[in-house]
Design an enzyme around this catalytic site. Structure first.
Site, short mmCIF file in Angstrom:
data_model
loop_
_atom_site.label_atom_id
_atom_site.label_comp_id
_atom_site.label_asym_id
_atom_site.label_seq_id
_atom_site.Cartn_x
_atom_site.Cartn_y
_atom_site.Cartn_z
N LYS A 121 0.82 -1.23 0.00
CA LYS A 121 0.00 0.00 0.00
C LYS A 121 0.85 1.27 0.00
CE LYS A 121 -2.19 -1.18 3.82
NZ LYS A 121 -1.80 -2.59 3.99
N THR A 122 1.83 1.32 0.89
CA THR A 122 2.62 2.53 1.03
C THR A 122 3.37 2.85 -0.25
OG1 THR A 122 2.86 2.24 3.42
CG2 THR A 122 4.49 3.62 2.33
N GLU A 165 -3.56 6.03 1.54
CA GLU A 165 -3.37 4.63 1.90
C GLU A 165 -4.56 4.18 2.74
OE1 GLU A 165 -0.04 2.02 4.36
OE2 GLU A 165 0.56 3.84 3.29
#
Length: 464
Positions: A121-122, A165
């Site tokens: 995600k990051t 995110e």
């Protein structure tokens, strides 16, 4: 002109303001003109950055830190009920706002892209933030890590796009209503909150249901859990589904990923055209993240070729195979990997990028519950390294679980043929690595805890 700050968040107090998720929201609110305050367990670069934006940051937690005029208290799921500032808020009738609700409020009037998945995600959120900024679209963004270029995890931009995110760990991503959502993969993790894959799939399906009508879901065609989710939600929502990956039936097909040292080049087939662009971090999984970002941005109307070129501007994000330095011919790289899938992916990426080099790992397990469920798999992943040092478990928000220790990982690693040793103190690690490393080696500090602090110390010892 900055959007109006919701009345309840015009004077917010953040408990744990230095955390990755909390600090990002605090920064955006400060940039929008809110009077931000908060507290954290220890001082940090993040706390100092917040002060530079005008925020008041207290070190330690005490009821007296909560200002008389605080309009709300913002918390994450990690904040316990006995926290003195939270107790003071209850006594004084000050509204308590969960981090996810605060972020959702900031995204209300934006064209939002929410990036979800068990892993990646990051990095993917960061790729979008950097590339959209490079195109002059000035997006707002909230990310779980610091970008290598801007050096920050959040920013209020003047553009209409907001990239965020979306954290599944506590189901907080159910609060968001994005125009475009990305789901990178779907696996069982966060065992304190999810008892089964069935619960995970239900949670991600709820997230899909939150996409705005007529919006787009970009989802992996390669990952088994993601494919099952795609099948489960078929026809249920007014959402266009765009799959991506190497699978032959993918809507956006990854045709090739070519290593270029510690970078790579990816070619994808999108809307009948081949697009080739560079990715500044090694490994197939990072290339796939970039293709997901490309598909999401295109769904939002960003020209494909321009976005592909801008993705090459991404120079990495803190702790995602981040080169910390080199000493006496030994490179030290920091990895946030803490789940076996992530550990395997990063180790394979490094193996592919630096063929012929020995890979040494300093691994710090993260959470007792994760180690209890996945300790064997973590040990198996470490067998991909030439040698490893395993630290004690980093507890984060959890209390110890009887019988759950790093020994579970070490025993599994040795059973898989790994060369592994246990160190009970962080202070002993630089000396241990100095005794193991030789010129040409790569050292990975790996884990989601404070193992990242060891990189500079290992480099200093190697320089002695």
């Amino acid at each position: 002109m900055a959007p109006a700050v919701p009345t309840t968040m015009d004077r917010p107090h953040f408990i744990g303001i230095g955390g990755a998720g909390m600090s990002g929201i605090a920064k955006i609110l400060a940039q929008r003109g809110a009077k931000v305050a908060g507290s954290d367990a220890k001082d940090s670069a993040t706390a100092r950055a917040l002060r530079e934006l005008g925020a008041t940051v207290h070190i330690g937690h005490a009821a007296g830190h909560l200002a008389e005029d605080a309009s709300c208290v913002v918390v994450s799921s990690a904040i316990r009920a006995e926290n003195p500032e939270l107790a003071a808020a209850a006594e004084r009738g000050i509204p308590v706002v969960h981090r996810s609700d605060a972020l959702a409020a900031l995204m209300t009037d934006a064209r939002a892209i929410a990036v979800a998945g068990t892993h990646g995600k990051t990095t993917t959120t960061s790729m979008l933030a950097v590339s959209l900024t490079a195109l002059g679209l000035d997006p707002s963004y909230a990310i779980g890590g610091d970008l290598a270029g801007p050096g920050t995890n959040a920013r209020h931009g003047s553009g209409e796009i907001f990239v965020a995110e979306a954290d599944e760990s506590d189901r907080s991503f159910h609060k968001y209503a994005p125009e475009v959502a990305i789901i990178l993969n779907v696996e069982l993790d966060h065992h304190a909150n999810y008892a089964s894959m069935e619960e995970i799939h239900e949670s991600f399906a709820t997230f899909v249901g939150r996409i705005r009508p007529g919006g787009t879901l970009v989802i992996s065609a390669d990952h088994a859990g993601a494919r099952e989710l795609t099948a489960r939600i078929a026809g249920q929502y007014d959402v266009r589904v765009v799959t991506y990956g190497e699978a032959e039936d993918a809507d956006v097909r990854v045709l090739d990923v070519s290593p270029r040292g510690l970078t790579s080049e990816v070619t994808a087939l999108l809307d009948g055209r081949e697009v080739t662009f560079g990715v500044s971090v090694p490994g197939r999984h990072y290339a796939h993240n970039a293709v997901a970002a490309l598909a999401a941005g295109t769904a939002l109307g960003v020209p494909t070729d321009e976005l592909a070129a801008a993705l090459g501007e991404f120079t990495g994000v803190g702790r995602r195979l981040q080169l910390k330095g080199e000493a006496n011919g030994v490179q030290v790289i920091d990895s946030y990997a803490h789940h076996p899938t992530e550990m395997t992916a990063d180790l394979e990426a490094i193996r592919g990028a630096a063929a012929g080099s020995r890979v040494l790992v300093v691994f710090q397990p993260h959470l007792f519950s994760r180690t209890q469920e996945l300790g064997t798999e973590m040990g198996t992943a470490l067998a991909l390294a030439d040698a490893s040092v395993v630290l004690d478990i980093y507890p984060a928000r959890e209390d110890p679980i009887p019988g759950v220790t790093s020994a579970m990982i070490i025993d599994a690693a040795r059973a898989a043929g790994a060369d592994v040793r246990h160190e009970t103190t962080m202070a002993a690690v630089p000396e241990a690595i100095a005794g193991m490393a030789r010129p040409g080696d790569l050292v990975l500090t790996m884990g989601a805890g404070d193992v990242t602090d060891l990189g500079p110390k290992i480099l200093a010892r190697l320089n002695d």
